[in-house]
Design an enzyme around this catalytic site. Structure first.
Site, mmCIF file in Angstrom:
data_model
loop_
_atom_site.group_PDB
_atom_site.id
_atom_site.type_symbol
_atom_site.label_atom_id
_atom_site.label_comp_id
_atom_site.label_asym_id
_atom_site.label_seq_id
_atom_site.Cartn_x
_atom_site.Cartn_y
_atom_site.Cartn_z
ATOM 1 N N GLU A 180 -10.613 -8.205 36.721
ATOM 2 C CA GLU A 180 -10.012 -6.791 36.507
ATOM 3 C C GLU A 180 -8.593 -7.047 35.480
ATOM 4 O O GLU A 180 -8.282 -6.777 34.721
ATOM 5 C CB GLU A 180 -9.883 -5.967 37.598
ATOM 6 C CG GLU A 180 -9.259 -4.590 37.028
ATOM 7 C CD GLU A 180 -9.001 -3.895 38.394
ATOM 8 O OE1 GLU A 180 -8.485 -2.522 38.254
ATOM 9 O OE2 GLU A 180 -9.076 -4.099 39.374
ATOM 10 N N GLN A 203 12.625 -5.924 3.638
ATOM 11 C CA GLN A 203 12.622 -7.037 4.653
ATOM 12 C C GLN A 203 12.751 -6.684 5.980
ATOM 13 O O GLN A 203 12.000 -7.284 6.854
ATOM 14 C CB GLN A 203 13.883 -7.797 4.094
ATOM 15 C CG GLN A 203 13.847 -9.199 5.035
ATOM 16 C CD GLN A 203 15.034 -10.096 4.727
ATOM 17 O OE1 GLN A 203 16.236 -9.609 5.038
ATOM 18 N NE2 GLN A 203 15.026 -11.087 3.983
ATOM 19 N N HIS A 238 5.737 4.516 12.266
ATOM 20 C CA HIS A 238 4.942 5.618 11.653
ATOM 21 C C HIS A 238 5.785 6.766 11.589
ATOM 22 O O HIS A 238 5.461 7.927 10.886
ATOM 23 C CB HIS A 238 3.719 5.816 12.500
ATOM 24 C CG HIS A 238 2.478 5.112 12.313
ATOM 25 N ND1 HIS A 238 2.632 3.841 12.888
ATOM 26 C CD2 HIS A 238 1.360 5.349 11.995
ATOM 27 C CE1 HIS A 238 1.328 3.307 12.579
ATOM 28 N NE2 HIS A 238 0.685 4.493 11.817
ATOM 29 N N GLY A 260 7.734 10.196 12.170
ATOM 30 C CA GLY A 260 7.243 11.580 12.909
ATOM 31 C C GLY A 260 5.483 11.686 12.929
ATOM 32 O O GLY A 260 5.128 12.254 13.708
ATOM 33 N N GLY A 279 -4.685 -2.734 38.414
ATOM 34 C CA GLY A 279 -5.226 -4.067 38.774
ATOM 35 C C GLY A 279 -4.254 -4.997 39.217
ATOM 36 O O GLY A 279 -4.120 -6.146 39.199
ATOM 37 N N GLY A 280 -3.076 -4.255 39.815
ATOM 38 C CA GLY A 280 -1.774 -5.156 40.138
ATOM 39 C C GLY A 280 -0.788 -4.876 39.189
ATOM 40 O O GLY A 280 -0.695 -5.289 38.206
#
Length: 398
Positions: free
Chosen positions: A261, A298, A357, A359, A382-383
């Protein structure tokens, strides 16, 4: 060549991508609103062989190994699906392996690498009644371990199963049960001694059994297409023949299969990160501000580069650990590290992807918004991350 880049696995990847394109993407938004995926989707996935990946042909599966299962999970998300869809459609990945292992099959690729050759010992009724129909897409199973006051402490389970002749009488409750609303049966962890003793067994309990009640459907931050429920057991009589393995062997079985899992969740995490890098890169190439594409700046390019690096590094480490597990190595600490590495990468990447992205990323129409919500559970299920750190610390001898 990558461990998941063989001719056979490239075909499996294409099959998975085609399934998502045809059967999932046109409907996923509706399933998110409905709070579940249709039962018919299980049958469709079974028909083309996807539902049974990672389970031996001897129990009705499609064969393949742990790496094949990882590939399918990765490709579903990268093709536009979601971790919520994985949780809903592949819940049998946590509901069935204990039965397969107890019957003599190989257990989820964890004890041995490949599943295709696993042979059953004798005629196991649980396999015929539950495993085969589930892998054929005609039944849905769930796994019930967590309790309202137990959290991550599996040994403290208080749901009891008292032996009464040829039956167990089960009393207690479970919560946060994935596919608990739709499931036809639930593989349930019960205490076969006094509550909290740690003496656990696993029972398969049919939903139709008197005294077994599916409580309220739980509304969640994410995984909207994956139904989640509370379960209640009041004097539920379960045949002894529905016990998985020997009595009081449930704790070890649960611990063994937690690793599968956790690797699945790690895969969901890095795949979600990869998908969000792809979505953000596409958006930044197409979106212009002040007369220039976002990707021409950049700052944006470097942010995308860092996101890509985190996602690919997480993928490489999860694949390395999965290959060692498939080879039969006892790498409990490494599995915990793989989950934490992938979750951390996912958390960072989905946050930056939504930010890029702008708004639009905050709207339900944006795929990145769904991934942002869905990703939050990966460090809990799963922990938790904290439990993984405790396992890692023990592995360090601390």
């Amino acid at each position: 060549m990558s461990i998941v880049d063989t001719p056979e696995r490239r075909q499996l990847r294409e099959l998975t991508r085609s399934f998502v394109t045809r059967e999932v993407l046109p409907h996923l938004a509706d399933w998110e609103r409905a709070g579940e995926v249709p039962r018919e989707l299980h049958a469709t996935a079974a028909k083309i062989g996807l539902l049974g990946i990672g389970f031996p042909e001897s129990v009705g599966g499609s064969g393949g190994d742990l790496l094949d299962s990882i590939l399918v999970t990765e490709e579903i998300i990268r093709s536009g699906g979601s971790s919520g869809l994985i949780a809903a459609l592949f819940t049998h990945g946590i509901a069935l392996p204990h039965m397969v292992a107890a019957a003599g099959g190989q257990s989820g690729g964890l004890l041995r690498g490949r599943l295709g050759g696993g042979q059953l010992r004798g005629d196991d009724d649980l396999v015929d009644r539950y495993v085969r129909p589930t892998l054929a897409g005609t039944m849905i199973g769930a796994l019930a371990i967590t309790e309202p006051d137990g959290g991550s402490d599996v040994a403290a389970i208080r749901t009891t199963a008292r032996r009464d002749g040829d039956h167990y009488v089960v009393n207690g409750s479970k919560t946060y049960i994935t596919s608990g609303v739709r499931a036809d049966f639930v593989t349930t962890a019960v205490c076969t001694d006094f509550p909290g003793s740690g003496e656990l067994s696993l029972l398969v309990i049919d939903k139709a059994t008197p005294g077994f009640t599916v409580g309220r459907r739980l509304e969640k931050l994410g995984w909207h297409c994956s139904d989640t429920a509370e379960l209640s057991f009041v004097d539920v009589r379960v045949p002894v023949t529905n016990r998985i393995g020997e009595e009081n062997t449930g704790f070890l079985a649960i611990m063994q299969h937690f690793a599968a899992e956790r690797l699945s969740l790690a895969t969901q995490a890095y795949a979600t990160a990869q998908r969000c890098v792809e979505l953000a890169t596409r958006w930044c190439r197409d979106r212009a501000t002040f007369g220039r594409p976002l990707a021409s700046r950049q700052l944006v390019r470097h942010r995308l580069a860092e996101m890509h690096t985190r996602a690919e590094a997480a993928r490489a480490y999860v694949h390395e650990v999965a290959a060692r597990v498939a080879a039969g190595e006892p790498v409990v600490t490494e599995v915990a590290m793989a989950k934490n590495v992938a979750v951390a990468a996912c958390d960072q990447v989905v946050d930056q992807a939504l930010q890029l992205h702008g708004g639009f990323g905050y709207l339900r129409d944006a795929e990145v918004e769904r991934h942002y919500r869905d990703a939050r559970i990966l460090g809990i299920g799963g922990g938790t991350t904290e439990i993984m750190n405790e396992i890692i610390a023990k592995g360090m001898g601390l």
